[in-house]
Design an enzyme around this catalytic site. Structure first.
Site, PDB file in Angstrom:
ATOM      1  N   ASP A 190       0.938  -1.038  -0.038  1.00 58.78           N
ATOM      2  CA  ASP A 190      -0.105  -0.072  -0.046  1.00 58.78           C
ATOM      3  C   ASP A 190       1.019   1.204  -0.114  1.00 58.78           C
ATOM      4  OD1 ASP A 190      -2.414   1.580   0.290  1.00 58.78           O
ATOM      5  OD2 ASP A 190      -1.904   1.719   2.477  1.00 58.78           O
TER       6      ASP A 190
ATOM      7  N   ASP B 113       0.088   5.102   1.321  1.00 59.10           N
ATOM      8  CA  ASP B 113      -0.153   5.934   2.260  1.00 59.10           C
ATOM      9  C   ASP B 113      -0.275   5.191   3.560  1.00 59.10           C
ATOM     10  OD1 ASP B 113      -0.188   8.000   0.514  1.00 59.10           O
ATOM     11  OD2 ASP B 113      -2.505   8.066   0.111  1.00 59.10           O
TER      12      ASP B 113
ATOM     13  N   PHE C  56      -5.463  14.164   2.438  1.00 60.16           N
ATOM     14  CA  PHE C  56      -4.752  13.533   1.366  1.00 60.16           C
ATOM     15  C   PHE C  56      -3.460  13.894   0.898  1.00 60.16           C
ATOM     16  CE2 PHE C  56      -9.508  12.883   0.967  1.00 60.16           C
ATOM     17  CZ  PHE C  56      -9.647  11.590   0.536  1.00 60.16           C
TER      18      PHE C  56
ATOM     19  N   ASN D 128      -5.332   2.859  -3.167  1.00 57.83           N
ATOM     20  CA  ASN D 128      -6.537   3.412  -3.135  1.00 57.83           C
ATOM     21  C   ASN D 128      -6.269   4.836  -3.585  1.00 57.83           C
ATOM     22  OD1 ASN D 128      -8.048   1.402  -3.164  1.00 57.83           O
ATOM     23  ND2 ASN D 128      -9.033   1.883  -1.197  1.00 57.83           N
TER      24      ASN D 128
ATOM     25  N   SER E  49      -8.634   7.974  -3.914  1.00 52.11           N
ATOM     26  CA  SER E  49      -9.989   8.315  -4.128  1.00 52.11           C
ATOM     27  C   SER E  49     -10.049   9.897  -4.200  1.00 52.11           C
ATOM     28  CB  SER E  49     -10.877   7.885  -3.005  1.00 52.11           C
ATOM     29  OG  SER E  49     -10.431   8.462  -1.910  1.00 52.11           O
TER      30      SER E  49
ATOM     31  N   ARG F  87     -12.704  12.040  -5.886  1.00 51.78           N
ATOM     32  CA  ARG F  87     -13.389  13.455  -5.095  1.00 51.78           C
ATOM     33  C   ARG F  87     -13.026  14.741  -5.840  1.00 51.78           C
ATOM     34  NH1 ARG F  87     -13.866  11.128   0.654  1.00 51.78           N
ATOM     35  NH2 ARG F  87     -13.182   9.050   0.447  1.00 51.78           N
TER      36      ARG F  87
ATOM     37  N   CYS G  30     -12.083  -1.973  -8.064  1.00 45.91           N
ATOM     38  CA  CYS G  30     -10.880  -2.124  -7.734  1.00 45.91           C
ATOM     39  C   CYS G  30     -10.400  -1.558  -6.651  1.00 45.91           C
ATOM     40  CB  CYS G  30      -9.988  -1.402  -8.887  1.00 45.91           C
ATOM     41  SG  CYS G  30     -10.772   0.334  -9.409  1.00 45.91           S
TER      42      CYS G  30
ATOM     43  N   ARG H  79      -9.324  -2.376   5.447  1.00 44.26           N
ATOM     44  CA  ARG H  79      -9.427  -2.518   3.895  1.00 44.26           C
ATOM     45  C   ARG H  79      -8.278  -3.103   3.034  1.00 44.26           C
ATOM     46  NH1 ARG H  79     -10.529   3.259   3.529  1.00 44.26           N
ATOM     47  NH2 ARG H  79      -8.346   4.083   3.069  1.00 44.26           N
TER      48      ARG H  79
END
Length: 191
Positions: A9, A11, A21, A53, A55, A59, A101, A131
């Site tokens: 992963d 972050d 973010f 991820n 996002s 966003r 995904c 997750r």
């Protein structure tokens, strides 16, 4: 012969996570020992791939140019430490988009499996969140949790509900690398 692969992963695993973010290279800060850990994996013959991820794209918090700039900065910083990441797989979708995904769905990991043409059974996946561990478990990876992100107080064996029971916990990415390379060294001595 199957390649030696580790999936990470981003972050909270390689760099500091942010509730706001990571939107620019200036906001990307590696965690202590993370870049050196990746370099050690590379020098031990492992290919390192990211599954993250992102996002913030979905966003509207940053665009592809900003994400590419963050990744270019990360890769340059990693190269200065003697390491590399072979590929970056990311989910650009916001949480409500229902894609396949976005972790905890295993879609990113399935993309890695297809790209590399390998079975992910037992391939280490290192992340900092529930997750991440759920996606790893769903894809057949070995889930490895680092305490440098979203769950700094997690203690095995009393995992909260939802964590795969085979999750292994490490203080940080460097401790995971110590664990993995120690196991590999032990196997080499017995074969």
């Amino acid at each position: 012969m199957q390649i030696k692969l580790v999936i990470l992963d981003r972050d909270g695993t390689i760099n500091r996570a942010s509730d706001e973010f990571v939107k620019s290279p200036e906001e990307w800060h590696p965690l202590p020992g993370a870049l050196e850990g990746i370099s050690r994996l590379n020098h031990a013959g492992f290919h390192v791939v990211l599954a993250t991820n992102q996002s913030g794209l979905g966003r509207g918090l940053f665009d592809m140019a900003a994400l590419n700039a963050v990744h270019a900065h990360m890769l340059k910083s990693l190269a200065a430490a003697g390491g590399r990441i072979d590929a970056i797989f990311y989910c650009p979708h916001a949480p409500g988009e229902g894609c396949a995904c976005r972790k905890p769905a295993p879609g990113l990991l399935q993309q890695i499996q297809e790209r590399y043409g390998i079975d992910l059974k037992g391939v280490p996946y290192v992340g900092d969140s529930l997750r991440d561990m759920q996606a790893a478990h769903s894809a057949g990876c070995a889930p490895h949790m680092v305490l440098t992100g979203r769950h700094p107080d997690l203690q095995a064996p009393s995992f909260p509900i939802g964590f795969p029971p085979d999750t292994q916990v490490h203080a940080d990415l460097g401790a995971f690398v110590d664990h993995l390379l120690g196991d590999a060294t032990d196997r080499d001595k017995t074969s």
